[in-house]
Design a protein around this motif. Structure first.
Motif, PDB file in Angstrom:
ATOM      1  N   ARG A   3      81.819  40.403  31.925  1.00  0.00           N
ATOM      2  CA  ARG A   3      80.619  41.156  32.310  1.00  0.00           C
ATOM      3  C   ARG A   3      79.949  40.526  33.526  1.00  0.00           C
ATOM      4  NH1 ARG A   3      81.993  45.836  30.492  1.00  0.00           N
ATOM      5  NH2 ARG A   3      82.811  45.623  28.392  1.00  0.00           N
ATOM      6  N   ARG A   4      80.117  39.239  33.720  1.00  0.00           N
ATOM      7  CA  ARG A   4      79.545  38.572  34.889  1.00  0.00           C
ATOM      8  C   ARG A   4      80.075  39.180  36.195  1.00  0.00           C
ATOM      9  NH1 ARG A   4      77.232  33.516  34.478  1.00  0.00           N
ATOM     10  NH2 ARG A   4      77.051  32.671  32.372  1.00  0.00           N
ATOM     11  N   GLU A  10      74.309  40.063  45.081  1.00  0.00           N
ATOM     12  CA  GLU A  10      73.050  39.548  45.629  1.00  0.00           C
ATOM     13  C   GLU A  10      72.104  39.075  44.522  1.00  0.00           C
ATOM     14  OE1 GLU A  10      69.874  40.773  49.143  1.00  0.00           O
ATOM     15  OE2 GLU A  10      71.050  42.325  48.151  1.00  0.00           O
ATOM     16  N   VAL A  11      72.025  39.827  43.428  1.00  0.00           N
ATOM     17  CA  VAL A  11      71.128  39.406  42.353  1.00  0.00           C
ATOM     18  C   VAL A  11      71.755  38.317  41.488  1.00  0.00           C
ATOM     19  CG1 VAL A  11      69.970  41.650  42.304  1.00  0.00           C
ATOM     20  CG2 VAL A  11      71.849  41.198  40.714  1.00  0.00           C
ATOM     21  N   ALA A  12      73.063  38.080  41.670  1.00  0.00           N
ATOM     22  CA  ALA A  12      73.729  37.027  40.901  1.00  0.00           C
ATOM     23  C   ALA A  12      73.344  35.635  41.383  1.00  0.00           C
ATOM     24  CB  ALA A  12      75.238  37.197  40.990  1.00  0.00           C
ATOM     25  N   VAL A  13      72.907  35.509  42.631  1.00  0.00           N
ATOM     26  CA  VAL A  13      72.645  34.183  43.213  1.00  0.00           C
ATOM     27  C   VAL A  13      71.616  33.390  42.421  1.00  0.00           C
ATOM     28  CG1 VAL A  13      71.810  32.967  45.253  1.00  0.00           C
ATOM     29  CG2 VAL A  13      73.388  34.905  45.504  1.00  0.00           C
ATOM     30  N   PRO A  14      70.401  33.907  42.171  1.00  0.00           N
ATOM     31  CA  PRO A  14      69.430  33.118  41.404  1.00  0.00           C
ATOM     32  C   PRO A  14      69.855  32.897  39.957  1.00  0.00           C
ATOM     33  CG  PRO A  14      68.583  35.321  41.792  1.00  0.00           C
ATOM     34  CD  PRO A  14      69.817  35.184  42.617  1.00  0.00           C
ATOM     35  N   ALA A 289      66.129  41.793  33.773  1.00  0.00           N
ATOM     36  CA  ALA A 289      65.078  41.221  34.631  1.00  0.00           C
ATOM     37  C   ALA A 289      65.609  40.753  35.976  1.00  0.00           C
ATOM     38  CB  ALA A 289      64.339  40.090  33.923  1.00  0.00           C
ATOM     39  N   ALA A 290      66.714  41.334  36.434  1.00  0.00           N
ATOM     40  CA  ALA A 290      67.282  40.922  37.723  1.00  0.00           C
ATOM     41  C   ALA A 290      66.283  41.086  38.861  1.00  0.00           C
ATOM     42  CB  ALA A 290      68.548  41.723  38.015  1.00  0.00           C
ATOM     43  N   GLU A 291      65.473  42.156  38.794  1.00  0.00           N
ATOM     44  CA  GLU A 291      64.532  42.418  39.890  1.00  0.00           C
ATOM     45  C   GLU A 291      63.418  41.381  39.956  1.00  0.00           C
ATOM     46  OE1 GLU A 291      62.288  43.928  36.483  1.00  0.00           O
ATOM     47  OE2 GLU A 291      64.393  43.798  37.023  1.00  0.00           O
ATOM     48  N   THR A 292      63.235  40.641  38.872  1.00  0.00           N
ATOM     49  CA  THR A 292      62.256  39.553  38.881  1.00  0.00           C
ATOM     50  C   THR A 292      62.896  38.272  39.399  1.00  0.00           C
ATOM     51  OG1 THR A 292      60.976  40.517  37.076  1.00  0.00           O
ATOM     52  CG2 THR A 292      60.738  38.156  37.427  1.00  0.00           C
ATOM     53  N   PHE A 293      64.101  37.991  38.966  1.00  0.00           N
ATOM     54  CA  PHE A 293      64.794  36.782  39.410  1.00  0.00           C
ATOM     55  C   PHE A 293      65.189  36.863  40.884  1.00  0.00           C
ATOM     56  CE2 PHE A 293      65.194  36.092  34.905  1.00  0.00           C
ATOM     57  CZ  PHE A 293      65.181  34.714  34.787  1.00  0.00           C
ATOM     58  N   ALA A 294      65.544  38.046  41.341  1.00  0.00           N
ATOM     59  CA  ALA A 294      66.013  38.226  42.718  1.00  0.00           C
ATOM     60  C   ALA A 294      65.164  39.291  43.388  1.00  0.00           C
ATOM     61  CB  ALA A 294      67.489  38.613  42.728  1.00  0.00           C
TER      62      ALA A 294
END
Length: 316
Positions: A3-4, A10-14, A289-294
């Motif tokens: 799943r990763r 781009e959102v995977a970086v943080p 919460a990807a939009e919060t982390f990235a």
């Protein structure tokens, strides 16, 4: 396929940075007090400048009958004129984490972008305070906000409730209580990737096991703490609600790599079937919460643009 591999690069970086610093993610910290401290320390290390366009005030207001008072944080646009819409904000954290302080940047952002009076509630957390304490706190705060519309400077005919994750589940549960108790009239609700199904039986709840953000084991643990050994009712787990008619128009979004994906899609379909106007967005490559982390990622900007547009349309 892992799943990763489905996560937007781009959102995977943080997320990768978090897992490098804290293998296994937050849920790898077994002690809940230490876990909260870990989250708080991480948030404290992020410097976010104050927004001069928003004025804030903390206030203590009555809690549920016979229970302690609660704290709310009031956000107002600094330069707005006239009567504004109102947004009642419920923070996330799986019913066991989170705070008004932790989501202060998002509440500030919504206040400024929508030009609304925002009231964010500090509710009691599990496992120390299992259901129904959190949702009763949320409902008490909503009642206070509705009763004090004139003082707060918002139009009670334009009142929305917003929350993400656990806050999304509590958003729906609070709306159910308002409907069933003849409480405040809500114009709109925005449960973001809401936590609503305690059964952990959906396909996505079995798929998301090693992302590092709200994986299956952490969700099972959080539900056990939240329910405190008692069976769930519709106000604990809104997916159990048999009758959804009469709820306010809704906006739901969720990512394809989010454990809550399938329960949220199913709930949105049930809202539509019950005659509740419902807008549903599913974001490919987005984890919980990807939009919060990235926040600066293109995907995150698209997610926020859709939410803000929906809030403006609903509250105009």
């Amino acid at each position: 396929m892992s799943r990763r591999e489905l996560i937007d690069p781009e959102v995977a970086v943080p997320l990768d940075q978090l897992l490098a610093a804290l293998p296994g993610g937050f849920n790898a910290v077994p002690d809940i007090v230490q876990r909260r401290a870990t989250v708080q320390a991480m948030l404290a290390g992020i410097e976010i400048p104050e927004n001069p366009n928003v004025v804030k005030e903390d206030r203590t207001v009555p809690g549920p009958e016979g229970e302690p008072d609660i704290t709310v944080r009031i956000y107002k646009p600094a330069h707005a004129t006239g009567t504004l819409p109102g947004i009642y904000y419920i923070h996330g954290g799986g019913m066991i984490l989170g705070s008004v302080d932790g989501e202060d940047p998002n509440a500030t952002y919504i206040c400024d972008e929508v030009q609304a009076v925002v009231v964010s509630v500090e509710y009691r957390l599990s496992p120390e305070h299992p259901h129904p304490a959190p949702v009763e706190d949320c409902y008490a705060g909503l009642v206070w906000m509705a009763k004090n519309a004139a003082e707060l400077g918002y139009d009670p005919q334009r009142l929305a409730v917003y929350g993400a994750s656990a806050g999304g589940g509590l958003t729906i549960a609070t709306a159910l209580l308002a409907r069933d108790r003849g409480g405040p009239q809500l114009t709109f609700m925005m449960p973001i990737y809401p936590m609503i199904d305690d059964t952990n039986t959906t396909a996505s709840s079995h798929e998301i096991t090693d992302i590092g953000i709200w994986d299956r084991s952490g969700n099972i643990e959080a539900w056990a703490w939240y329910l405190g050994g008692k069976p769930a009712d519709q106000y604990a787990a809104p997916a159990r609600a048999e009758d959804l008619a009469g709820l306010p128009p809704a906006f739901i979004d969720v990512g394809t790599v989010d454990l809550f994906r399938d329960e949220d899609i199913a709930f949105a379909k049930r809202l539509m079937a019950a005659g509740v106007p419902t807008e549903l967005h599913i974001h490919p490559g987005s984890y919980h919460a990807a939009e919060t982390f990235a926040g600066e990622a293109a995907l995150s900007r698209r997610i926020w643009a859709l939410r803000l547009d929906a809030l403006r349309r609903a509250l105009t």
